[in-house]
Design a protein around this motif. Sequence first.
Motif, PDB file in Angstrom:
ATOM      1  N   UNK A  19     -23.894  72.940  18.044  1.00 54.18           N
ATOM      2  CA  UNK A  19     -24.523  73.080  16.763  1.00 54.18           C
ATOM      3  C   UNK A  19     -25.421  74.431  16.677  1.00 54.18           C
ATOM      4  N   UNK A  20     -25.932  74.847  17.694  1.00 57.06           N
ATOM      5  CA  UNK A  20     -26.510  76.046  17.592  1.00 57.06           C
ATOM      6  C   UNK A  20     -25.561  77.512  17.642  1.00 57.06           C
ATOM      7  N   UNK A  21     -24.239  77.189  17.957  1.00 50.45           N
ATOM      8  CA  UNK A  21     -23.341  78.178  18.191  1.00 50.45           C
ATOM      9  C   UNK A  21     -23.073  78.813  19.329  1.00 50.45           C
ATOM     10  N   UNK A  22     -23.905  78.457  20.489  1.00 52.48           N
ATOM     11  CA  UNK A  22     -23.823  78.993  21.708  1.00 52.48           C
ATOM     12  C   UNK A  22     -22.485  78.766  22.268  1.00 52.48           C
ATOM     13  N   UNK A  23     -21.819  77.486  22.081  1.00 52.93           N
ATOM     14  CA  UNK A  23     -20.159  77.276  22.496  1.00 52.93           C
ATOM     15  C   UNK A  23     -19.641  76.719  21.274  1.00 52.93           C
ATOM     16  N   UNK A  24     -18.262  77.057  21.374  1.00 51.04           N
ATOM     17  CA  UNK A  24     -17.347  76.642  20.501  1.00 51.04           C
ATOM     18  C   UNK A  24     -16.704  75.423  20.853  1.00 51.04           C
ATOM     19  N   UNK A  25     -16.382  74.474  19.839  1.00 53.20           N
ATOM     20  CA  UNK A  25     -16.004  73.116  20.415  1.00 53.20           C
ATOM     21  C   UNK A  25     -14.244  73.281  20.548  1.00 53.20           C
ATOM     22  N   UNK A  26     -13.784  72.905  21.599  1.00 52.44           N
ATOM     23  CA  UNK A  26     -12.343  72.811  21.858  1.00 52.44           C
ATOM     24  C   UNK A  26     -11.757  71.356  22.103  1.00 52.44           C
ATOM     25  N   UNK A  27     -12.475  70.390  21.834  1.00 53.58           N
ATOM     26  CA  UNK A  27     -11.954  69.009  21.977  1.00 53.58           C
ATOM     27  C   UNK A  27     -11.281  68.477  20.566  1.00 53.58           C
ATOM     28  N   UNK A  28     -11.816  68.905  19.480  1.00 51.38           N
ATOM     29  CA  UNK A  28     -11.132  68.700  18.309  1.00 51.38           C
ATOM     30  C   UNK A  28      -9.648  69.127  18.151  1.00 51.38           C
ATOM     31  N   UNK A  29      -9.166  70.487  18.395  1.00 55.72           N
ATOM     32  CA  UNK A  29      -7.765  70.830  18.285  1.00 55.72           C
ATOM     33  C   UNK A  29      -7.111  70.206  19.327  1.00 55.72           C
ATOM     34  N   UNK A  30      -7.684  69.949  20.615  1.00 56.34           N
ATOM     35  CA  UNK A  30      -6.966  69.414  21.789  1.00 56.34           C
ATOM     36  C   UNK A  30      -6.368  67.972  21.575  1.00 56.34           C
ATOM     37  N   UNK A  31      -7.534  67.402  20.981  1.00 56.20           N
ATOM     38  CA  UNK A  31      -7.158  65.914  20.712  1.00 56.20           C
ATOM     39  C   UNK A  31      -6.073  65.586  19.641  1.00 56.20           C
ATOM     40  N   UNK A  32      -6.326  66.656  18.552  1.00 55.41           N
ATOM     41  CA  UNK A  32      -5.342  66.628  17.630  1.00 55.41           C
ATOM     42  C   UNK A  32      -3.745  66.828  18.240  1.00 55.41           C
ATOM     43  N   UNK A  33      -3.664  67.674  19.020  1.00 60.79           N
ATOM     44  CA  UNK A  33      -2.253  67.680  19.676  1.00 60.79           C
ATOM     45  C   UNK A  33      -1.976  66.546  20.579  1.00 60.79           C
ATOM     46  N   UNK A  34      -2.915  66.102  21.246  1.00 59.83           N
ATOM     47  CA  UNK A  34      -2.384  65.026  22.114  1.00 59.83           C
ATOM     48  C   UNK A  34      -2.064  63.910  21.213  1.00 59.83           C
ATOM     49  N   UNK A  35      -2.664  63.440  20.131  1.00 65.10           N
ATOM     50  CA  UNK A  35      -2.279  62.571  19.401  1.00 65.10           C
ATOM     51  C   UNK A  35      -1.063  62.970  18.477  1.00 65.10           C
ATOM     52  N   UNK A  36      -0.833  64.094  17.946  1.00 65.29           N
ATOM     53  CA  UNK A  36       0.440  64.328  17.369  1.00 65.29           C
ATOM     54  C   UNK A  36       1.348  64.077  18.450  1.00 65.29           C
ATOM     55  N   UNK A  37       1.545  64.380  19.575  1.00 60.87           N
ATOM     56  CA  UNK A  37       2.636  64.355  20.392  1.00 60.87           C
ATOM     57  C   UNK A  37       2.933  62.672  20.576  1.00 60.87           C
ATOM     58  N   UNK A  38       1.956  62.060  20.279  1.00 59.01           N
ATOM     59  CA  UNK A  38       2.354  60.662  20.409  1.00 59.01           C
ATOM     60  C   UNK A  38       2.744  59.820  18.943  1.00 59.01           C
TER      61      UNK A  38
END
Length: 261
Positions: A19-38
């Motif tokens: 939320x401070x912007x020090x790091x960028x989230x990567x879980x959201x796009x990865x989970x999208x891909x895992x779910x879409x594959x299934x």
Amino acid sequence: MSGSPVRGFGLIVIGDELLSGKRQDKHFPHLLGLLAERGLELRWVRFVSDEAPLITQTLRETLAGDDVVFSCGGIGATPDDRTRQCAAEALGRPLAFHPEGVAMLEARFGQPVEPPHRLNLVAFPEGAGLIPNPVNQVPGFSIAHHYFMPGFPSMAWPMMAWVLDRHYASWQNPDRLAEQAIAVDGARESDVIPLLERFERDYPGLRLSCLPTVRDEGFSLELGLRGAPGEVGPAMSILRAAVEELGFEWREVGLSDQHPE
């Protein structure tokens, strides 16, 4: 998801650094891909700070629902890792050292586990199950259709896949969903609202999207349909014809071409 409760999937990502912007989230796009594959879909995402009352309130709300929820972050042993305690509070259960979890720590760090505070890594809400961690063997935990894992992608991502394939294999069908989209150059949202309203009435089983774009060359709309393969194709043919009746030309949009901005 035939034969299963009608549930979707949600994601909670916890950490001040996001939320401070020090790091960028990567879980959201990865989970999208895992779910879409299934053949599965993500319904919602929440980003939450390390503030304990906020985590607890978030979990109370999601535990009251039917969605399967992945939670990433805050299950370490440092003072700012509060997810385990907040989950216990939200559930109204005490924290307890998980016997199998303790055995895993002893196998990795020796017996007795040193320093002793490492045991907090397996202090989970009473009644929790374990999620194996293939990277360092320190498990995550599951309880009440919620799955808690570390914030590190190298650990969380294989744990997500394990949960999906271990607990929700019967929900999976890679051919369950199809998606098609067209671009309508020169059109604005106001030009197609009656058409879209009619489509929502006529095709309640399909997900309809309308994404406007403004570029130097003018306005454009991307119209998409998502749903059962047997419905998407015929409905898209009717949508193309309806767009032509409005006096607009359309062009196909491949999934890799969508949302270029």
